[in-house]
Design a protein around this motif. Structure first.
Motif, mmCIF file in Angstrom:
data_model
loop_
_atom_site.group_PDB
_atom_site.id
_atom_site.type_symbol
_atom_site.label_atom_id
_atom_site.label_comp_id
_atom_site.label_asym_id
_atom_site.label_seq_id
_atom_site.Cartn_x
_atom_site.Cartn_y
_atom_site.Cartn_z
ATOM 1 N N ASP A 84 0.810 -1.216 0.000
ATOM 2 C CA ASP A 84 0.000 0.000 0.000
ATOM 3 C C ASP A 84 0.846 1.269 0.000
ATOM 4 O OD1 ASP A 84 -2.400 -1.472 0.087
ATOM 5 O OD2 ASP A 84 -2.260 -1.654 2.276
ATOM 6 N N GLY A 85 2.173 1.122 -0.010
ATOM 7 C CA GLY A 85 3.035 2.296 0.011
ATOM 8 C C GLY A 85 3.392 2.788 1.395
ATOM 9 N N ASP A 86 2.994 2.054 2.430
ATOM 10 C CA ASP A 86 3.402 2.400 3.786
ATOM 11 C C ASP A 86 4.750 1.757 4.107
ATOM 12 O OD1 ASP A 86 1.196 4.050 4.546
ATOM 13 O OD2 ASP A 86 -0.044 2.250 4.740
ATOM 14 N N LEU A 87 5.283 2.035 5.291
ATOM 15 C CA LEU A 87 6.637 1.607 5.640
ATOM 16 C C LEU A 87 6.628 0.285 6.391
ATOM 17 C CD1 LEU A 87 8.181 4.991 6.885
ATOM 18 C CD2 LEU A 87 8.223 4.019 4.571
ATOM 19 N N VAL A 88 7.521 -0.599 6.003
ATOM 20 C CA VAL A 88 7.787 -1.827 6.747
ATOM 21 C C VAL A 88 9.137 -1.633 7.438
ATOM 22 C CG1 VAL A 88 8.122 -4.320 6.632
ATOM 23 C CG2 VAL A 88 6.533 -3.203 5.065
ATOM 24 N N ILE A 89 9.145 -1.634 8.754
ATOM 25 C CA ILE A 89 10.347 -1.315 9.529
ATOM 26 C C ILE A 89 10.720 -2.513 10.394
ATOM 27 C CG2 ILE A 89 11.282 0.164 11.355
ATOM 28 C CD1 ILE A 89 9.504 2.415 10.290
ATOM 29 N N SER A 90 11.965 -2.935 10.301
ATOM 30 C CA SER A 90 12.480 -4.014 11.144
ATOM 31 C C SER A 90 13.361 -3.419 12.232
ATOM 32 C CB SER A 90 13.296 -5.008 10.314
ATOM 33 O OG SER A 90 14.009 -5.904 11.148
ATOM 34 N N MET A 91 13.100 -3.844 13.475
ATOM 35 C CA MET A 91 13.958 -3.431 14.586
ATOM 36 C C MET A 91 14.478 -4.670 15.297
ATOM 37 S SD MET A 91 12.638 0.235 15.974
ATOM 38 C CE MET A 91 11.255 -0.309 16.941
ATOM 39 N N ARG A 92 15.780 -4.812 15.275
ATOM 40 C CA ARG A 92 16.457 -5.994 15.819
ATOM 41 C C ARG A 92 16.189 -6.182 17.306
ATOM 42 N NH1 ARG A 92 21.912 -8.595 15.802
ATOM 43 N NH2 ARG A 92 22.673 -8.580 17.946
ATOM 44 N N ASP A 93 16.290 -5.106 18.071
ATOM 45 C CA ASP A 93 16.284 -5.253 19.526
ATOM 46 C C ASP A 93 14.892 -5.295 20.136
ATOM 47 O OD1 ASP A 93 18.969 -5.533 19.546
ATOM 48 O OD2 ASP A 93 19.437 -3.532 20.280
ATOM 49 N N THR A 94 13.850 -5.271 19.297
ATOM 50 C CA THR A 94 12.510 -5.615 19.760
ATOM 51 C C THR A 94 12.036 -6.907 19.100
ATOM 52 O OG1 THR A 94 11.379 -4.332 18.042
ATOM 53 C CG2 THR A 94 11.893 -3.192 20.108
#
Length: 390
Positions: free
Chosen positions: A235-245
């Motif tokens: 949909d054009g939104d952001l997919v964000i990966s955070m290692r420490d969570t």
């Protein structure tokens, strides 16, 4: 806390009573191809050097002066022959070297700067097919971080940056008047250098979501989030990966609101059988309803199992996540940092195993048709069907 479990020890295959140990982060003396059995023709882009190995006490000092320890952007063919190389100025590191498209033309992109406490402080570069720099980006006046520099078809860039902030860290066992890194995702218009959107983990994610809260070697600040990839969802939104969570977030690109979480302590989706990942990197949509991510499964301090690439199907109606495929390495690798998985047009997947110093190619059925060992691993590895010319 020392990373004694990964240094000087051979990796284990694991058992019902013991998790495997992280793979030794030092590999071959040079880029060495061990398997090339029907691999896709073309090239591999990667960054060499020990900038990431600065996280491992003693590694940087032990290998200083070795040519392979020098940071560089490198292109090799599938036989392992180096066909192109960029060496940064003295004192600078490079990482995340790849091909992308800008204004309809193929370009080279990378991050360049100084590696500090598990992240980067520098700038992102766009160069033409010959390596001539045509654009240089920061994050709206702030240095960009090593972890992400992704161009979108409409001329935007997705970039990461780390900002030291004062914080009450008692919720994660730290001091009341402490210092931590806020992990920031920014959307930047490349042509104007204007920041179109800035998303702060500290504003949207509780500290108590952290699954790893230690200070990294060489840093005086806590790192409870550790953003390591940004991509666009269908949909054009952001997919964000955070290692420490140990969480993948879907973020509304207009408001910054978190739409859903995958994994971690507060997953929006019920995780089906085999959907288990931790300290992951490089989360991207492989199709309209399937996420592909590099599952480190280890932080170096804690290891839950072998590293792998996972394809996870998301059902938004039932809020269930189902494992489609889990790809491990035949040598039972455990990468306690870095790593990625990239699609190849023929359906194969190129995997950079991060601090477990291998780059591999797998068919959709899981057959490994290519495997190379590196001296010190690489943050990411990318496939391409062309090589730059000087």
């Amino acid at each position: 806390m020392a990373l004694s479990i990964g240094i000087g020890a051979a990796p284990l295959t694991g058992s019902a009573t013991a998790a495997p140990l992280p793979t030794l982060p030092i590999g071959a003396l040079k880029y060495t191809v061990d398997v090339n059995a029907g691999a896709t023709p073309g090239y591999v882009y990667y960054s060499s050097g020990i900038s990431a190995a600065a996280l491992v006490p003693g590694v940087s000092k032990a290998v200083s002066g070795i040519p392979a320890a020098t940071s560089a952007n490198i292109v090799v063919d599938k036989a392992g022959r180096e066909v192109w190389r960029y060496d940064p100025p003295a004192g600078q590191d490079v990482s995340n070297f790849r091909t992308q498209t800008y204004h309809g033309k193929r370009v080279l992109t990378w991050w360049q700067g100084e590696t500090v406490g598990g992240h980067g402080s520098g700038a992102d570069y766009i160069a033409d097919e010959h390596g001539r720099v045509i654009e240089k980006l920061d994050a709206g006046g702030a240095p960009t971080d090593v972890h992400e520099f992704r161009l979108t078809p409409d001329g935007r860039a997705l970039v990461t940056s780390y900002h030291k902030v004062d914080a009450d860290l008692t919720a994660i066992g730290g001091p009341k008047n402490g210092t931590m890194y806020d992990a920031v995702a920014s959307v930047v218009d490349v042509a104007t250098k204007r920041v179109l959107m800035r998303w702060s983990a500290a504003r949207h994610v509780p500290l108590t979501d952290a699954t790893a809260t230690d200070k990294l070697p060489g840093s005086d600040a806590y790192d409870p989030f550790h953003i390591n990839s940004i991509a666009l969802d269908p949909d054009g939104d952001l997919v964000i990966s955070m290692r420490d969570t140990s969480t993948v977030y879907d973020v509304d690109i207009r408001t910054g609101a978190i739409k859903w979480r995958l994994g971690g302590k507060h997953s929006t989706f019920t995780l089906g059988r085999g959907v288990q990942f931790a300290f992951q990197h490089d989360a991207e949509f492989a199709s309209s309803n399937t996420i592909r991510l590099f599952n480190n499964n280890s932080s170096g301090f804690e290891t839950d199992g072998l590293s792998s690439v996972q394809w996870i199907r998301l059902d938004h109606a039932t809020h269930r996540a189902t494992l489609v495929r889990n790809q491990t390495h035949p040598d039972n690798l455990v990468a306690f940092a870095m790593g990625d998985a990239q699609p190849i047009p023929n359906g194969n997947t190129l995997v950079g195993w991060g601090m477990a110093p291998h780059i591999s190619e797998f068919t959709p059925s899981g057959k490994m048709v290519y495997d190379a060992r590196l001296p010190f691993g690489t943050y990411r590895a990318y496939p391409a069907d062309w090589a730059p010319t000087h």
